[in-house]
Design an enzyme around this catalytic site. Structure first.
Site, PDB file in Angstrom:
ATOM      1  N   GLN A  34      -8.583  -5.288   5.269  1.00 20.28           N
ATOM      2  CA  GLN A  34      -8.927  -4.807   6.608  1.00 20.28           C
ATOM      3  C   GLN A  34      -8.220  -3.533   7.084  1.00 20.28           C
ATOM      4  O   GLN A  34      -8.849  -2.634   7.657  1.00 20.28           O
ATOM      5  CB  GLN A  34      -8.689  -5.920   7.655  1.00 20.28           C
ATOM      6  CG  GLN A  34      -9.139  -5.513   9.020  1.00 20.28           C
ATOM      7  CD  GLN A  34      -8.912  -6.543  10.110  1.00 20.28           C
ATOM      8  OE1 GLN A  34      -9.017  -6.234  11.274  1.00 20.28           O
ATOM      9  NE2 GLN A  34      -8.585  -7.770   9.774  1.00 20.28           N
TER      10      GLN A  34
ATOM     11  N   PHE B  84      -2.828  -0.664  -0.991  1.00 18.99           N
ATOM     12  CA  PHE B  84      -2.464  -1.625  -2.027  1.00 18.99           C
ATOM     13  C   PHE B  84      -1.065  -2.161  -1.761  1.00 18.99           C
ATOM     14  O   PHE B  84      -0.312  -1.609  -0.955  1.00 18.99           O
ATOM     15  CB  PHE B  84      -2.470  -0.955  -3.405  1.00 18.99           C
ATOM     16  CG  PHE B  84      -3.852  -0.612  -3.889  1.00 18.99           C
ATOM     17  CD1 PHE B  84      -4.830  -1.593  -4.002  1.00 18.99           C
ATOM     18  CD2 PHE B  84      -4.175   0.687  -4.238  1.00 18.99           C
ATOM     19  CE1 PHE B  84      -6.103  -1.284  -4.450  1.00 18.99           C
ATOM     20  CE2 PHE B  84      -5.443   1.005  -4.683  1.00 18.99           C
ATOM     21  CZ  PHE B  84      -6.417   0.013  -4.788  1.00 18.99           C
TER      22      PHE B  84
ATOM     23  N   GLU C 285      -2.192  -9.664   8.144  1.00 14.68           N
ATOM     24  CA  GLU C 285      -2.219  -9.542   9.609  1.00 14.68           C
ATOM     25  C   GLU C 285      -1.139 -10.352  10.336  1.00 14.68           C
ATOM     26  O   GLU C 285      -0.305  -9.799  11.061  1.00 14.68           O
ATOM     27  CB  GLU C 285      -3.611  -9.990  10.101  1.00 14.68           C
ATOM     28  CG  GLU C 285      -3.747 -10.138  11.602  1.00 14.68           C
ATOM     29  CD  GLU C 285      -3.664  -8.812  12.334  1.00 14.68           C
ATOM     30  OE1 GLU C 285      -4.298  -7.845  11.891  1.00 14.68           O
ATOM     31  OE2 GLU C 285      -2.972  -8.749  13.370  1.00 14.68           O
TER      32      GLU C 285
ATOM     33  N   ASP D  85      -3.640  -5.260  11.370  1.00 14.93           N
ATOM     34  CA  ASP D  85      -4.552  -4.576  10.439  1.00 14.93           C
ATOM     35  C   ASP D  85      -5.265  -3.405  11.102  1.00 14.93           C
ATOM     36  O   ASP D  85      -5.035  -2.250  10.773  1.00 14.93           O
ATOM     37  CB  ASP D  85      -5.599  -5.570   9.917  1.00 14.93           C
ATOM     38  CG  ASP D  85      -5.036  -6.445   8.815  1.00 14.93           C
ATOM     39  OD1 ASP D  85      -4.040  -6.043   8.195  1.00 14.93           O
ATOM     40  OD2 ASP D  85      -5.600  -7.515   8.567  1.00 14.93           O
TER      41      ASP D  85
ATOM     42  N   GLY E 272       2.761  -5.733  33.404  1.00 10.84           N
ATOM     43  CA  GLY E 272       3.287  -4.695  34.286  1.00 10.84           C
ATOM     44  C   GLY E 272       3.984  -5.310  35.487  1.00 10.84           C
ATOM     45  O   GLY E 272       4.326  -6.499  35.491  1.00 10.84           O
ATOM     46  N   GLY E 273       4.162  -4.535  36.506  1.00 12.63           N
ATOM     47  CA  GLY E 273       4.890  -5.020  37.671  1.00 12.63           C
ATOM     48  C   GLY E 273       4.024  -5.792  38.666  1.00 12.63           C
ATOM     49  O   GLY E 273       4.527  -6.238  39.705  1.00 12.63           O
ATOM     50  N   GLN E 274       2.732  -5.947  38.406  1.00 12.82           N
ATOM     51  CA  GLN E 274       1.841  -6.626  39.348  1.00 12.82           C
ATOM     52  C   GLN E 274       1.525  -8.027  38.824  1.00 12.82           C
ATOM     53  O   GLN E 274       0.908  -8.151  37.769  1.00 12.82           O
ATOM     54  CB  GLN E 274       0.530  -5.836  39.514  1.00 12.82           C
ATOM     55  CG  GLN E 274       0.713  -4.367  39.840  1.00 12.82           C
ATOM     56  CD  GLN E 274       1.219  -4.132  41.249  1.00 12.82           C
ATOM     57  OE1 GLN E 274       1.214  -5.043  42.092  1.00 12.82           O
ATOM     58  NE2 GLN E 274       1.661  -2.928  41.532  1.00 12.82           N
TER      59      GLN E 274
HETATM   60  N1  COA Z   1      -9.532  -1.104 -10.910  1.00 13.42           N
HETATM   61  C1  COA Z   1      -8.547  -1.780 -11.527  1.00 13.42           C
HETATM   62  N2  COA Z   1      -7.552  -2.397 -10.865  1.00 13.42           N
HETATM   63  C2  COA Z   1      -7.586  -2.338  -9.526  1.00 13.42           C
HETATM   64  C3  COA Z   1      -8.577  -1.649  -8.803  1.00 13.42           C
HETATM   65  C4  COA Z   1      -9.590  -1.010  -9.559  1.00 13.42           C
HETATM   66  N3  COA Z   1     -10.557  -0.316  -8.987  1.00 13.42           N
HETATM   67  N4  COA Z   1      -8.342  -1.786  -7.484  1.00 13.42           N
HETATM   68  C5  COA Z   1      -7.222  -2.525  -7.371  1.00 13.42           C
HETATM   69  N5  COA Z   1      -6.763  -2.852  -8.600  1.00 13.42           N
HETATM   70  C6  COA Z   1      -5.564  -3.621  -8.928  1.00 13.42           C
HETATM   71  C7  COA Z   1      -4.298  -2.958  -8.450  1.00 13.42           C
HETATM   72  O1  COA Z   1      -3.959  -1.908  -9.315  1.00 13.42           O
HETATM   73  C8  COA Z   1      -3.323  -4.110  -8.503  1.00 13.42           C
HETATM   74  O2  COA Z   1      -2.864  -4.282  -9.809  1.00 13.42           O
HETATM   75  P1  COA Z   1      -1.290  -4.374 -10.191  1.00 13.42           P
HETATM   76  O3  COA Z   1      -0.696  -5.403  -9.318  1.00 13.42           O
HETATM   77  O4  COA Z   1      -1.323  -4.784 -11.632  1.00 13.42           O
HETATM   78  O5  COA Z   1      -0.678  -3.070  -9.975  1.00 13.42           O
HETATM   79  C9  COA Z   1      -4.221  -5.313  -8.211  1.00 13.42           C
HETATM   80  O6  COA Z   1      -5.564  -4.825  -8.221  1.00 13.42           O
HETATM   81  C10 COA Z   1      -3.986  -6.030  -6.910  1.00 13.42           C
HETATM   82  O7  COA Z   1      -3.742  -5.139  -5.851  1.00 13.42           O
HETATM   83  P2  COA Z   1      -2.924  -5.655  -4.591  1.00 13.42           P
HETATM   84  O8  COA Z   1      -2.882  -4.599  -3.561  1.00 13.42           O
HETATM   85  O9  COA Z   1      -1.611  -6.199  -5.060  1.00 13.42           O
HETATM   86  O10 COA Z   1      -3.869  -6.838  -4.059  1.00 13.42           O
HETATM   87  P3  COA Z   1      -3.489  -8.314  -3.618  1.00 13.42           P
HETATM   88  O11 COA Z   1      -4.778  -8.991  -3.347  1.00 13.42           O
HETATM   89  O12 COA Z   1      -2.573  -9.000  -4.554  1.00 13.42           O
HETATM   90  O13 COA Z   1      -2.690  -8.114  -2.230  1.00 13.42           O
HETATM   91  C11 COA Z   1      -2.443  -7.313   0.014  1.00 13.42           C
HETATM   92  C12 COA Z   1      -3.389  -7.843  -1.072  1.00 13.42           C
HETATM   93  C13 COA Z   1      -3.267  -6.907   1.207  1.00 13.42           C
HETATM   94  C14 COA Z   1      -1.449  -8.423   0.415  1.00 13.42           C
HETATM   95  C15 COA Z   1      -1.653  -6.112  -0.538  1.00 13.42           C
HETATM   96  O14 COA Z   1      -2.572  -5.172  -1.037  1.00 13.42           O
HETATM   97  C16 COA Z   1      -0.765  -5.452   0.490  1.00 13.42           C
HETATM   98  O15 COA Z   1       0.308  -5.950   0.837  1.00 13.42           O
HETATM   99  N6  COA Z   1      -1.166  -4.287   0.995  1.00 13.42           N
HETATM  100  C17 COA Z   1      -0.406  -3.496   1.930  1.00 13.42           C
HETATM  101  C18 COA Z   1      -0.417  -4.075   3.316  1.00 13.42           C
HETATM  102  C19 COA Z   1      -1.803  -4.274   3.837  1.00 13.42           C
HETATM  103  O16 COA Z   1      -2.602  -3.378   3.922  1.00 13.42           O
HETATM  104  N7  COA Z   1      -2.046  -5.506   4.284  1.00 13.42           N
HETATM  105  C20 COA Z   1      -3.191  -5.799   5.112  1.00 13.42           C
HETATM  106  C21 COA Z   1      -4.353  -6.167   4.387  1.00 13.42           C
HETATM  107  S1  COA Z   1      -5.631  -6.470   5.544  1.00 13.42           S
END
Ligand code: COA
Length: 475
Positions: A64, A144, A186, A215, A294-296
């Site tokens: 998101q 990511f 989130e 988010d 706020g103050g109200q």
């Molecule tokens: N081709 C190949 N690999 C891909 C890819 C693609 N097109 N797109 C993503 N990937 C891989 C990434 O390289 C990563 O691999 P690695 O861990 O081996 O380096 C893997 O997919 C997973 O990515 P990741 O971001 O770790 O996803 P996740 O599902 O494990 O975690 C979150 C999700 C949101 C928790 C994490 O991305 C995060 O903390 N993001 C930052 C904060 C954030 O935006 N949070 C709010 C989300 S709404």
């Protein structure tokens, strides 16, 4: 500049521009006035393109926070190319699915007005395609987990070498510090940013709010950072990194609670109803229920039908300048001069009783009737609108805040359009793309790959899921 370097740069300047560079959309050559800006356009409002026309975004976002940022930039005219993993794409395509076989609303409402290309970013050929995209885009946006972009080989140094003008914008859960490596969603951000500890009722646990302040809130912050970096680039000619930590974004939105934390040193927070109730304050900003920030003083009051309708409520603010009007409306004209009620400070210990009395009055009317009557007297009130009411609200449709779009596999759906209204940049709100829908188009038109190149890319496996043939991609 040293002579050797100048010679080198002269030689470089003579070199014919690579085909790939020529492909960039031509920017309109406007007549320049003395102050360096183009002369004011004489085109009708909304007829001079969109605010971010000519900005191309490599959208490496998912879930998101990132997608909400790039969607907003797309609404404002940026060309957004969403890179997704072959096979499944953004994980939200399949999350909270309501229509079998179709992209979820979670995905479609966050990825409108974008194009989708599938690329396996860990495949050697995929890396090559990504490098080309880096050369052709102005901004890379990603959210990511920490380190993931680097692990793909897309370090800032690598990107900047390929394209020194590139702005690299990231959302992370936390900024540098003890938690910087953590994955964050989130509600984690709402808790770590100070919102949850200050939301809810005093005698209950901390609460998260339904508004996605971690988010979407951080996506908004990132969008602002990107636009600022684009503006700075006009002067410096170079890109930069933009980082928004979700914890920071939430704290920014909860700053009034950090304000209250500091006020505590100087005495109780008199606008909190706990002050009026004689409950002592602790060491930290407490939860304030529905107290106005706020103050109200304000509170949520029942309206007619509350017994069956969970949203038959109104937010009522007893703003000091209209206290007299409130007293007349609720049938307590004597409170205008009563020394126990006439001024804001004397009312503070009696607020609970005052709101109970006002509620006896609001319960005789619907929330809309309360609003209509109060507005005539400038008394600030707000109906508690359900999402059903918002979805059906005609004025939100006519302003483009709620937009209906048509999707090839799920049919019509509502999305939130651009909440930022620009008078000379009409919003561009379109449906979300299917997975890999624009892969061929982008390879061909943006990256100048030939038919032969594209056939080789397809057979390499860089743009298709390992177990799926290329043509199944957009299905
Ligand atoms: N081709 C190949 N690999 C891909 C890819 C693609 N097109 N797109 C993503 N990937 C891989 C990434 O390289 C990563 O691999 P690695 O861990 O081996 O380096 C893997 O997919 C997973 O990515 P990741 O971001 O770790 O996803 P996740 O599902 O494990 O975690 C979150 C999700 C949101 C928790 C994490 O991305 C995060 O903390 N993001 C930052 C904060 C954030 O935006 N949070 C709010 C989300 S709404």
């Amino acid at each position: 500049m040293p002579t050797k370097a100048r010679k080198k740069s002269k030689a470089a300047a003579k070199k014919p521009a690579k085909k790939i560079v020529k492909l960039r959309a031509k920017r309109p050559a406007a007549a320049v006035a003395k102050d360096g800006l183009p002369r004011p356009s004489t085109k009708p409002w909304g007829g001079a393109g969109r605010a971010l026309d000519g900005v191309r975004i490599l959208d490496f976002t998912h879930v998101q926070s990132g997608p909400t940022c790039t969607q907003l930039l797309a609404y404002m005219g940026a060309e957004v190319i969403k890179v997704e993993r072959p096979g499944g794409g953004d994980v939200t395509r399949g999350q909270l699915r309501d229509v079998k076989g179709a992209d979820s609303l979670y995905f479609t409402m966050l990825n409108g007005s974008k194009r989708s290309i599938t690329i396996d970013s860990k495949h050697p050929k995929g890396k090559e395609i990504l490098d080309r995209l880096v050369q052709q885009c102005d901004v890379l946006v990603e959210n990511f987990a920490p380190g993931a972009l680097d692990r793909m080989g897309l370090t800032f140094e690598h990107i900047h070498k390929l394209n020194p003008r590139m702005i690299v914008a990231s959302v992370k859960g936390f900024g540098p510090g003890p938690y910087e490596d953590c994955k964050v969603y989130e509600n984690v951000a709402q808790c770590a940013g100070g919102a949850a500890s200050t939301t809810g009722f005093r005698d209950g646990p901390p609460l998260v709010t339904g508004a996605q302040i971690g988010d979407t809130g951080t996506g908004l912050h990132l969008g602002l950072g990107i636009v600022a970096a684009l503006y700075q680039r006009v002067r410096t000619g170079r890109g930069q990194r933009v980082l928004c930590a979700m914890q920071d974004g939430v704290l920014n939105l909860a700053r009034v609670k950090l304000r209250d934390q500091q006020r505590l040193k100087h005495g109780p927070l008199t606008e909190y109803s706990q002050y009026g109730e004689g409950v002592p304050f602790g060491a930290a900003t407490p939860r304030a229920g529905n107290d106005s920030g706020g103050g109200q003083p304000g509170w949520i009051l029942k309206c007619k039908g509350w017994e069956n309708d969970p949203d038959a409520y109104v937010y009522f603010i007893t703003q000091a300048p209209v206290w007299g009007a409130i007293c007349d409306l609720i049938g307590k004209p004597q409170w205008k001069t009563d020394p126990d009620y006439a001024t804001p400070p004397v009312r503070l210990p009696r607020l609970r009783g005052i709101f109970d009395t006002i509620e006896q009055w609001t319960m005789t009317m619907t929330k809309f009737e309360v609003m209509e009557i109060c507005n005539k007297h400038d008394v600030p009130v707000g109906p508690i609108l359900s999402m059903k009411e918002i979805a059906e609200e005609k004025s939100l449709r006519s302003t483009g805040t709620v937009v209906e779009v048509d999707h090839p596999t799920r049919g019509k759906y509502l999305t939130v359009g651009n909440p930022i209204k620009l008078s000379d940049s009409p919003p561009d709100v379109r449906r979300s793309p299917l997975l890999g829908e624009h892969t061929d188009e982008i390879l061909r038109k943006v990256l100048a790959y030939s038919d032969k190149d594209i056939a080789a890319i397809k057979s390499s496996g860089a743009i298709t899921a390992p177990d799926k043939p290329a043509k199944a991609e957009a299905a």
